[in-house]
Design a protein around this motif. Structure first.
Motif, PDB file in Angstrom:
ATOM      1  N   THR A 308       0.717  -1.391   0.054  1.00 57.52           N
ATOM      2  CA  THR A 308      -0.240   0.110   0.023  1.00 57.52           C
ATOM      3  C   THR A 308       0.998   1.295   0.025  1.00 57.52           C
ATOM      4  OG1 THR A 308      -0.291  -0.193   2.273  1.00 57.52           O
ATOM      5  CG2 THR A 308      -2.113  -0.820   1.016  1.00 57.52           C
ATOM      6  N   ASN A 309       2.090   1.279   0.699  1.00 56.09           N
ATOM      7  CA  ASN A 309       2.757   2.233   0.695  1.00 56.09           C
ATOM      8  C   ASN A 309       3.264   2.715  -0.624  1.00 56.09           C
ATOM      9  OD1 ASN A 309       2.886   3.306   3.187  1.00 56.09           O
ATOM     10  ND2 ASN A 309       4.691   2.128   3.842  1.00 56.09           N
ATOM     11  N   ALA A 310       3.643   1.381  -1.314  1.00 55.12           N
ATOM     12  CA  ALA A 310       4.622   1.657  -2.682  1.00 55.12           C
ATOM     13  C   ALA A 310       3.390   2.299  -3.687  1.00 55.12           C
ATOM     14  CB  ALA A 310       5.033   0.309  -3.147  1.00 55.12           C
ATOM     15  N   LYS A 312       0.776   4.064  -2.611  1.00 58.45           N
ATOM     16  CA  LYS A 312       0.391   5.525  -2.116  1.00 58.45           C
ATOM     17  C   LYS A 312       1.324   6.546  -2.645  1.00 58.45           C
ATOM     18  CE  LYS A 312      -0.240   5.149   2.395  1.00 58.45           C
ATOM     19  NZ  LYS A 312      -0.193   5.298   3.889  1.00 58.45           N
ATOM     20  N   TYR A 313       2.564   6.102  -2.649  1.00 58.75           N
ATOM     21  CA  TYR A 313       3.699   7.175  -2.640  1.00 58.75           C
ATOM     22  C   TYR A 313       4.271   7.002  -4.099  1.00 58.75           C
ATOM     23  CZ  TYR A 313       3.119   7.525   2.386  1.00 58.75           C
ATOM     24  OH  TYR A 313       2.510   7.747   3.292  1.00 58.75           O
ATOM     25  N   SER A 314       3.481   6.450  -5.329  1.00 60.41           N
ATOM     26  CA  SER A 314       4.122   6.565  -6.626  1.00 60.41           C
ATOM     27  C   SER A 314       2.897   7.322  -7.223  1.00 60.41           C
ATOM     28  CB  SER A 314       4.134   5.059  -7.041  1.00 60.41           C
ATOM     29  OG  SER A 314       5.081   4.461  -6.288  1.00 60.41           O
ATOM     30  N   ARG A 336       9.403  -3.195  -4.817  1.00 52.20           N
ATOM     31  CA  ARG A 336      10.112  -2.031  -5.391  1.00 52.20           C
ATOM     32  C   ARG A 336       8.927  -1.216  -5.970  1.00 52.20           C
ATOM     33  NH1 ARG A 336      13.063  -6.000  -8.274  1.00 52.20           N
ATOM     34  NH2 ARG A 336      12.079  -5.532 -10.108  1.00 52.20           N
ATOM     35  N   ASP A 337       9.511   0.086  -5.980  1.00 53.95           N
ATOM     36  CA  ASP A 337       8.368   1.010  -6.838  1.00 53.95           C
ATOM     37  C   ASP A 337       9.172   1.886  -7.727  1.00 53.95           C
ATOM     38  OD1 ASP A 337       8.575   3.434  -5.344  1.00 53.95           O
ATOM     39  OD2 ASP A 337       8.015   2.329  -3.674  1.00 53.95           O
ATOM     40  N   THR A 338       8.654   2.709  -8.746  1.00 54.04           N
ATOM     41  CA  THR A 338       9.299   3.735  -9.385  1.00 54.04           C
ATOM     42  C   THR A 338       8.696   5.031  -9.176  1.00 54.04           C
ATOM     43  OG1 THR A 338       7.803   3.202 -11.123  1.00 54.04           O
ATOM     44  CG2 THR A 338       9.942   2.218 -11.341  1.00 54.04           C
ATOM     45  N   TYR A 355       6.645   8.566  12.283  1.00 53.15           N
ATOM     46  CA  TYR A 355       7.575   9.324  11.419  1.00 53.15           C
ATOM     47  C   TYR A 355       6.991   9.308   9.871  1.00 53.15           C
ATOM     48  CZ  TYR A 355      11.307  11.742   9.161  1.00 53.15           C
ATOM     49  OH  TYR A 355      11.818  12.686   8.415  1.00 53.15           O
ATOM     50  N   ARG A 356       6.758  10.451   9.354  1.00 49.83           N
ATOM     51  CA  ARG A 356       6.441  10.469   7.788  1.00 49.83           C
ATOM     52  C   ARG A 356       7.490  11.605   7.217  1.00 49.83           C
ATOM     53  NH1 ARG A 356       0.446  11.658   6.302  1.00 49.83           N
ATOM     54  NH2 ARG A 356       1.102   9.893   5.060  1.00 49.83           N
ATOM     55  N   ALA A 357       7.796  10.985   6.241  1.00 47.44           N
ATOM     56  CA  ALA A 357       8.715  12.071   5.106  1.00 47.44           C
ATOM     57  C   ALA A 357       7.910  13.325   5.047  1.00 47.44           C
ATOM     58  CB  ALA A 357       9.145  11.454   4.122  1.00 47.44           C
ATOM     59  N   GLY A 366      -1.957   8.948   6.085  1.00 51.17           N
ATOM     60  CA  GLY A 366      -1.231   7.832   6.647  1.00 51.17           C
ATOM     61  C   GLY A 366      -1.132   8.024   8.133  1.00 51.17           C
ATOM     62  N   THR A 367      -0.571   7.027   8.817  1.00 50.12           N
ATOM     63  CA  THR A 367      -0.415   7.163  10.231  1.00 50.12           C
ATOM     64  C   THR A 367       1.059   7.214  10.875  1.00 50.12           C
ATOM     65  OG1 THR A 367      -0.235   4.870  10.603  1.00 50.12           O
ATOM     66  CG2 THR A 367      -2.345   5.780  10.627  1.00 50.12           C
ATOM     67  N   GLY A 368       2.047   6.992   9.897  1.00 53.25           N
ATOM     68  CA  GLY A 368       3.410   6.880  10.404  1.00 53.25           C
ATOM     69  C   GLY A 368       3.636   5.596  11.249  1.00 53.25           C
ATOM     70  N   GLY A 370       2.827   2.147   9.715  1.00 56.24           N
ATOM     71  CA  GLY A 370       2.794   1.083   9.002  1.00 56.24           C
ATOM     72  C   GLY A 370       4.081   0.195   8.678  1.00 56.24           C
ATOM     73  N   LEU A 371       5.284   1.120   8.701  1.00 57.49           N
ATOM     74  CA  LEU A 371       6.463   0.552   8.650  1.00 57.49           C
ATOM     75  C   LEU A 371       7.228   0.067   9.937  1.00 57.49           C
ATOM     76  CD1 LEU A 371       8.369   2.709   6.121  1.00 57.49           C
ATOM     77  CD2 LEU A 371       7.686   0.523   5.778  1.00 57.49           C
ATOM     78  N   VAL A 372       6.595   0.661  10.920  1.00 55.05           N
ATOM     79  CA  VAL A 372       6.988   0.143  12.319  1.00 55.05           C
ATOM     80  C   VAL A 372       6.261  -1.257  12.694  1.00 55.05           C
ATOM     81  CG1 VAL A 372       6.874   0.713  14.860  1.00 55.05           C
ATOM     82  CG2 VAL A 372       6.952   2.564  13.163  1.00 55.05           C
TER      83      VAL A 372
HETATM   84  P1  ADP Z   1       2.422   6.045   6.631  1.00 51.88           P
HETATM   85  O1  ADP Z   1       1.002   5.719   7.070  1.00 51.88           O
HETATM   86  O2  ADP Z   1       2.609   7.529   6.611  1.00 51.88           O
HETATM   87  O3  ADP Z   1       2.245   5.703   5.157  1.00 51.88           O
HETATM   88  P2  ADP Z   1       4.461   4.399   7.096  1.00 51.88           P
HETATM   89  O4  ADP Z   1       4.985   3.896   8.445  1.00 51.88           O
HETATM   90  O5  ADP Z   1       3.968   3.132   6.103  1.00 51.88           O
HETATM   91  O6  ADP Z   1       3.550   5.270   7.401  1.00 51.88           O
HETATM   92  O7  ADP Z   1       5.630   4.799   6.443  1.00 51.88           O
HETATM   93  C1  ADP Z   1       6.276   5.934   6.927  1.00 51.88           C
HETATM   94  C2  ADP Z   1       6.869   7.110   5.719  1.00 51.88           C
HETATM   95  O8  ADP Z   1       7.724   6.418   4.959  1.00 51.88           O
HETATM   96  C3  ADP Z   1       5.532   7.579   4.968  1.00 51.88           C
HETATM   97  O9  ADP Z   1       4.813   8.550   5.388  1.00 51.88           O
HETATM   98  C4  ADP Z   1       6.274   7.890   3.624  1.00 51.88           C
HETATM   99  O10 ADP Z   1       6.929   9.293   4.001  1.00 51.88           O
HETATM  100  C5  ADP Z   1       7.636   7.105   3.484  1.00 51.88           C
HETATM  101  N1  ADP Z   1       7.407   5.953   2.881  1.00 51.88           N
HETATM  102  C6  ADP Z   1       6.970   4.770   3.207  1.00 51.88           C
HETATM  103  N2  ADP Z   1       6.911   3.897   1.827  1.00 51.88           N
HETATM  104  C7  ADP Z   1       7.394   4.742   0.994  1.00 51.88           C
HETATM  105  C8  ADP Z   1       7.314   4.536  -0.534  1.00 51.88           C
HETATM  106  N3  ADP Z   1       7.306   3.036  -1.036  1.00 51.88           N
HETATM  107  N4  ADP Z   1       7.955   5.547  -1.362  1.00 51.88           N
HETATM  108  C9  ADP Z   1       8.127   6.606  -0.631  1.00 51.88           C
HETATM  109  N5  ADP Z   1       7.816   6.923   0.846  1.00 51.88           N
HETATM  110  C10 ADP Z   1       7.554   5.857   1.461  1.00 51.88           C
END
Ligand code: ADP
Length: 415
Positions: A308-310, A312-314, A336-338, A355-357, A366-368, A370-372
């Protein structure tokens, strides 16, 4: 001079100004909810108080039990130089009255007000004429007082009282939150995160109560409410997942899991989302891959978070690839994503809670967490997760899991 005791015509004439003030309140309070540092927070509160009440200066006092006094913790404008960290008695002052009664005060003429603490002006070298004071009240106690001094035009109105009280209610939550956040355990962080959308919802509801609100504003505010409710929903789901994982009470299954089948199922879950964003999904599976041992349901959750991140952020036209292969005695599951990619500084902090970029935070919900969650799951399977990425080019998240029947699943992940 504006007053809501004036007739309906005056009220209608003043309406755009009033709406602006409430909108400003909404902006300022959502700013407060995202400030963790106590000093910055207090300073923001007094700046907001002065602006919203259109006064010469504002100050904030917090109560200290040991000395039974109120201490100036922040002030604006002309008050800054004088108040320092000075205390004023809780029994014998306007701020003290507000604090002990837990109610607002408007004193249009302090010179003739017996409650006024006369040493104040000598201390601050500031000539006080009128004061509006409101309590900083949380659910079960009063933390202190916000005061606005000398209305720049006219006198303090009921509207000023209301607006400062609304600000104070949000400010009190933010102050308590910031104190909680300093303890920095999961519960405090969770409460803090929940209060951000709650603060926005409270302010939006206040606005909606105004009968005179034009239809387009009403629609906009309803959209804000929907958005924040959705955010609360996502946060609750992720909190629950994370607290289960962190509690150590979660019982993982240990079963052979064919990652190929699991990846296909996960791709089906996200296919509609990918299509709606015109993102292509691809696979690169090594057909001879042996199963890993673990909990199928949580491993699927891990992959779904990455997928879902790949997506969302593409941007439209991007390609997202799931790759499965082995390396030594490990199985590698890569997404992998482009897409937009992640800067080196952000890569270091991605796996921290909340943490969110910066580039993603505004336009992508997003909640920041997902990756944790993904990291916890990988670690609970004695695996790891890592990222490689370049801004503007794309990202690759790699999960490494040990292969073979000896794979142990620990219930308490270590970081
Ligand atoms: P979120 O709910 O914000 O997506 P995540 O913990 O899943 O929280 O991701 C943390 C942050 O990492 C995201 O807010 C985003 O900035 C960055 N990120 C995660 N996956 C990707 C990705 N595939 N491409 C670009 N940025 C990503």
């Amino acid at each position: 001079m504006s007053s809501n005791r004036a007739g309906p015509e005056t009220a209608i004439r003043n309406y755009p100004k009033l709406l602006n003030r409430y909108q400003r309140l909404l902006e300022l309070t959502s700013d407060l909810a995202s400030t963790f540092d106590l000093d910055t927070l207090l300073q923001r509160i007094v700046v907001a108080a002065r602006e919203l009440t259109e006064s010469e200066a504002s100050s904030l006092l917090l109560y200290e039990k040991q000395t039974h006094s109120l201490y100036f913790e922040a002030a604006t404008g002309a008050l800054v130089s004088g108040v320092g960290q000075r205390a004023i008695p809780a029994d014998n002052s306007i701020a003290g009255w507000v604090f002990t009664h837990g109610e607002p005060i408007v004193s249009q003429d302090v010179i003739n007000d017996p409650r006024f603490y006369r040493e104040m002006d000598a201390l601050t070298r500031f000539e006080t004429q009128s004061i509006l004071g409101v309590p900083l009240r949380t659910k079960d106690k009063v933390l202190g007082v916000i005061e606005s001094v000398n209305k720049t035009e006219g006198i303090f109105t009921d509207e000023d009282v209301q607006i400062l009280q609304t600000l104070a209610a949000q400010a009190a939550i933010a102050i308590e939150n910031s104190q909680l956040f300093l303890q920095s355990d999961l519960i405090a962080e969770i409460v803090h995160e929940l209060r951000t959308p709650l603060a926005a919802l409270t302010a939006a509801s206040h606005l909606l109560q105004r009968a005179e609100l034009p239809a387009d504003q009403r629609t906009k505010i309803s959209q804000t409410i929907l958005h924040e409710v959705q955010r609360l929903n996502d946060l609750t789901t992720d909190f629950l997942e994370l607290s289960r994982l962190e509690s150590g009470r979660m019982r993982f299954k240990r079963e052979p899991v064919h990652l190929g089948g699991l990846a296909q199922e996960s791709l089906e879950v996200v296919r509609a989302q990918a299509e709606s964003r015109e993102i292509e999904l691809e696979t690169e599976f090594d057909a001879s891959l042996v199963p890993v041992h673990g909990d199928r349901k949580v491993l699927k959750q891990l992959l779904l978070n990455l997928l879902t991140n790949a997506i969302k952020y593409s941007q439209p036209g991007a390609v997202v690839t799931v790759s499965l292969h082995s390396e030594g005695d490990e199985v590698l599951m890569e997404v992998r994503d482009t897409g937009r990619g992640i800067s080196p500084e952000d890569q270091e902090r991605l796996f921290q809670r909340f943490y969110r970029a910066a580039e993603g935070a505004d336009d992508v919900p997003g909640t920041g967490l997902g990756l944790v969650i993904a990291k916890r799951i990988a670690e609970s399977h004695e695996g790891s997760i890592s990222v490689e990425s370049a801004l503007g080019e794309g990202s690759k998240f790699t999960v490494r899991l040990p292969m073979g029947p000896s794979t142990k699943v620990t219930t308490r992940p270590r970081s």
